[in-house]
Motif scaffolding. Sequence first.
Motif, short mmCIF file in Angstrom:
data_model
loop_
_atom_site.label_atom_id
_atom_site.label_comp_id
_atom_site.label_asym_id
_atom_site.label_seq_id
_atom_site.Cartn_x
_atom_site.Cartn_y
_atom_site.Cartn_z
N TYR A 92 -6.38 -2.19 -6.97
CA TYR A 92 -6.87 -2.78 -5.71
C TYR A 92 -6.44 -4.24 -5.52
N TYR A 94 -4.26 6.54 -6.48
CA TYR A 94 -3.21 5.66 -6.99
C TYR A 94 -3.75 4.89 -8.18
N ILE A 139 -6.94 6.39 -1.53
CA ILE A 139 -6.46 5.92 -0.23
C ILE A 139 -6.43 7.14 0.69
N SER A 157 5.24 2.26 -4.69
CA SER A 157 4.79 0.88 -4.53
C SER A 157 5.72 -0.10 -5.23
N ARG A 215 -3.96 -2.85 4.23
CA ARG A 215 -4.88 -3.37 3.20
C ARG A 215 -6.32 -3.36 3.67
N VAL A 264 0.87 -1.18 0.00
CA VAL A 264 0.00 0.00 0.00
C VAL A 264 0.91 1.24 0.00
N LEU A 267 -8.51 -0.27 2.93
CA LEU A 267 -8.76 0.13 1.54
C LEU A 267 -10.18 -0.22 1.12
N LEU A 309 -2.72 -4.65 -4.25
CA LEU A 309 -2.25 -4.05 -2.99
C LEU A 309 -2.41 -5.03 -1.83
#
Length: 172
Positions: free
Chosen positions: A168, A155, A74, A85, A52, A45, A55, A171
């Motif tokens: 998604y 993101y 986020i 990331s 996580r 993340v 999220l 992550l």
Amino acid sequence: MLKALRWTLPLVVLIVIGVLLYPYLRNAARYAELMREPMPQELPVPVKGVGRNQLVDTWGGARSEGRKHEGIDIFAKTGTPILSSTRGIVTRIGWNRLGGETVTVLGPGGNYHYYAHLSKYAADIRVGDWVEAGAVLGYVGNTGNARTTPPHLHYGIYDFKWKAMNPYPYLK
């Protein structure tokens, strides 16, 4: 005078091109390495202190001007560090109408990792820099079209043709 221009003008053009491309050329070997590697199937993340379980998958949600949301939001306090990331090359730092203050990193597999709505950039980040996963890119904010929303990082992940992918599931 004309003879001098015949060789001076091409030389000036080459110098200008070299200056513009230098940030990319200095990491040419790393660029080639990134393009050969597959994109990681798990990414951390990119907001410090956010897990996580915090999220929400906001991919595909309706947005202004008939757009669909091409990323994940986020939420965190203004000034919370935004972390890369993935390892890669910083390809863009700057403002755009929707994202506000943004940073883009070219990562493994030729995928672009897009960080938007930053309140400010990390002091030492420049276009062409090599960054490792976890490097601070900037800080959470609400710039661009997010100025009326709570602070957050938008993101997004885009392939080499700039086709959006839902971040998604990656992550962890």
